[in-house]
Design a protein around this motif. Sequence first.
Motif, PDB file in Angstrom:
ATOM      1  N   ARG A  73     -79.213  25.178  36.618  1.00 34.41           N
ATOM      2  CA  ARG A  73     -80.479  24.492  36.320  1.00 34.41           C
ATOM      3  C   ARG A  73     -81.615  25.510  36.206  1.00 34.41           C
ATOM      4  O   ARG A  73     -82.482  25.386  35.314  1.00 34.41           O
ATOM      5  N   MET A 112     -81.756  26.946  32.883  1.00 41.58           N
ATOM      6  CA  MET A 112     -82.290  25.988  31.908  1.00 41.58           C
ATOM      7  C   MET A 112     -83.806  25.914  31.970  1.00 41.58           C
ATOM      8  O   MET A 112     -84.466  25.607  30.976  1.00 41.58           O
ATOM      9  N   GLU A 153     -86.792  28.663  26.843  1.00 43.62           N
ATOM     10  CA  GLU A 153     -86.899  27.591  25.845  1.00 43.62           C
ATOM     11  C   GLU A 153     -85.749  27.679  24.850  1.00 43.62           C
ATOM     12  O   GLU A 153     -85.650  26.857  23.940  1.00 43.62           O
ATOM     13  N   THR A 171     -78.365  19.313  34.950  1.00 44.17           N
ATOM     14  CA  THR A 171     -78.799  19.329  33.548  1.00 44.17           C
ATOM     15  C   THR A 171     -79.824  18.229  33.289  1.00 44.17           C
ATOM     16  O   THR A 171     -80.848  18.447  32.628  1.00 44.17           O
ATOM     17  N   ARG A 221     -82.560  18.423  30.045  1.00 43.71           N
ATOM     18  CA  ARG A 221     -81.713  18.760  28.896  1.00 43.71           C
ATOM     19  C   ARG A 221     -80.526  17.798  28.827  1.00 43.71           C
ATOM     20  O   ARG A 221     -80.282  17.015  29.735  1.00 43.71           O
ATOM     21  N   GLN A 222     -79.794  17.911  27.719  1.00 40.93           N
ATOM     22  CA  GLN A 222     -78.520  17.225  27.581  1.00 40.93           C
ATOM     23  C   GLN A 222     -77.411  18.271  27.531  1.00 40.93           C
ATOM     24  O   GLN A 222     -77.605  19.381  27.031  1.00 40.93           O
ATOM     25  N   ASN A 262     -83.370  22.126  17.923  1.00 36.68           N
ATOM     26  CA  ASN A 262     -84.172  21.872  19.126  1.00 36.68           C
ATOM     27  C   ASN A 262     -83.449  22.473  20.338  1.00 36.68           C
ATOM     28  O   ASN A 262     -82.935  21.760  21.192  1.00 36.68           O
ATOM     29  N   LYS A 263     -83.400  23.783  20.391  1.00 39.91           N
ATOM     30  CA  LYS A 263     -82.574  24.480  21.373  1.00 39.91           C
ATOM     31  C   LYS A 263     -82.987  24.214  22.819  1.00 39.91           C
ATOM     32  O   LYS A 263     -82.151  24.211  23.723  1.00 39.91           O
ATOM     33  N   SER A 264     -84.238  23.974  23.061  1.00 36.67           N
ATOM     34  CA  SER A 264     -84.705  23.765  24.432  1.00 36.67           C
ATOM     35  C   SER A 264     -84.223  22.443  25.024  1.00 36.67           C
ATOM     36  O   SER A 264     -84.357  22.208  26.228  1.00 36.67           O
ATOM     37  N   ALA A 265     -83.653  21.591  24.167  1.00 41.88           N
ATOM     38  CA  ALA A 265     -83.226  20.264  24.635  1.00 41.88           C
ATOM     39  C   ALA A 265     -81.781  20.239  25.115  1.00 41.88           C
ATOM     40  O   ALA A 265     -81.344  19.228  25.663  1.00 41.88           O
ATOM     41  N   TYR A 266     -81.067  21.371  24.937  1.00 45.89           N
ATOM     42  CA  TYR A 266     -79.625  21.313  25.200  1.00 45.89           C
ATOM     43  C   TYR A 266     -79.128  22.478  26.053  1.00 45.89           C
ATOM     44  O   TYR A 266     -79.682  23.581  26.023  1.00 45.89           O
ATOM     45  N   ALA A 267     -78.049  22.179  26.773  1.00 46.26           N
ATOM     46  CA  ALA A 267     -77.200  23.207  27.383  1.00 46.26           C
ATOM     47  C   ALA A 267     -75.813  22.998  26.797  1.00 46.26           C
ATOM     48  O   ALA A 267     -75.346  21.861  26.690  1.00 46.26           O
TER      49      ALA A 267
END
Length: 477
Positions: A253, A256, A260, A282, A287-288, A355-360
């Motif tokens: 976490r 994350m 960004e 997560t 994030r997703q 939208n890279k900051s939205a995912y792991a």
Amino acid sequence: MRMNQSHQLEERITFYGGLTTIGGVHILYSCGDTGIVFDLGMARGFFKNEVSVCSDFGIRSFLLTRMAPPVLGLYDPALLGDVGEAELTQVWDIDRLPHVNNLHGFVSHIHQDHMALLPSLRAGLPVWMHRDAYAVYEAVVAAGEYEGTQADIRLIEDGQVVDFGTFRIEFIEVDHDSPGVTGFIIHGPQHRIAFTADWRRHGRNSYRMDRFIERCQSVGVELLITEGTRMRPDTLFRKPKDRLEVEVAVECRRAMEDTEGLVYVNILARNVERVADLIVRTQEAGRQLVMDESTAVLWREASSRLTVLAGHQALDVDQDVIRLLSTPQWAKGPHPIKEVDLPYESITLNEITANKSAYAVYLTYPHTPLIAELETFGSRTAASIYVHADGNPLTPSDETLLKWLTEFGVQYRYCATGGHAAPQEITELTTRISPKVVVPLHSLHPSMFNSGGISKYCPAPGESFELSELVGKQIRS
């Protein structure tokens, strides 16, 4: 009458595998006409990466390279072909093979080095394992990582005692980085043997090891068999400092929250409890979590069956947090993935990079080449971070992985904690149990073990003893 008969029964133990390697423990205990082989996995040995075989006749290669125990009653005759006693006595340089009429198997947990022989076993062979371990195995098969087994799987619970007629086994759950890991105490007519399985002190259930010790003390265990994975020259005089299991997902976490950019997470999917923690962390990071099909099937199948996950927060949030990425054809495993109704919304590489900051991204080792597309497309203003938390490869110095990360400027964070006890903790466990003899194995350096004054013995491959002979040895510690 039974008491008089018990004194005439010979208790014998034979050591085949895992003696100077990490994993691949193969031991046969027999009493009268009944015996049990533990465990049923393989060390890497002769097979790695491209040099590999499947269980379809692969058991022949395993047997002829001493990577499987030469107990012919374990295996599917159709897979053995013409490999028989003459060939195996030659390979092992022994006069004869063991023959036990009433043969059983035991799997302590679902890591490759403890369960890889399951698909090669004969139909109807009784194999004992914890119900949570079997739930993980079914999930691993569903994910296409392994084939199923024809063996007669018999599920056990923590503390359960099974009567085999000439001996009893008391199964005791221990703490490792996979659900349902179980050691045991064999109660024979004359002797008591304890097997720790793989264990650690820095996990979420360290108290289980104290229970194991106390039970061994109370029944007077004479022979202790313990893993010694971390016995090395660099750990001999200095106890390693271990990250606690509960801290691993917190570190994920933190990564994350530190960028960004994308965050890649590599966790061994069979460590289902850690994956559950990752899902929760997560969500906390906003994030997703993107999973490939195989990983998503393993998680879904295991988490729906595991008793250890009952009430875990991840079971309530995972449908919203997880996104499903179609597995590329080049990355599919050797076995088909089970068709499972997954409740996760699909996602594409383009959606991730937009939208890279939205995912792991849960990125297993075989899927490493996806980094090229995920890093080349979309914004590169923020660096991506790769969190390596005990997923394959099991080393922070893998040349191939580090080359990919360096090529695309991805930050590397090694966040392992592992599933094995420090050597000093193994010494403490041994001295508290105080057996007559301790056998360290599952180790590259078993002879380095400091047994705290307890007699220790390092068997040779194929070495066999009557129990009274082994526990009566005056062996230098």
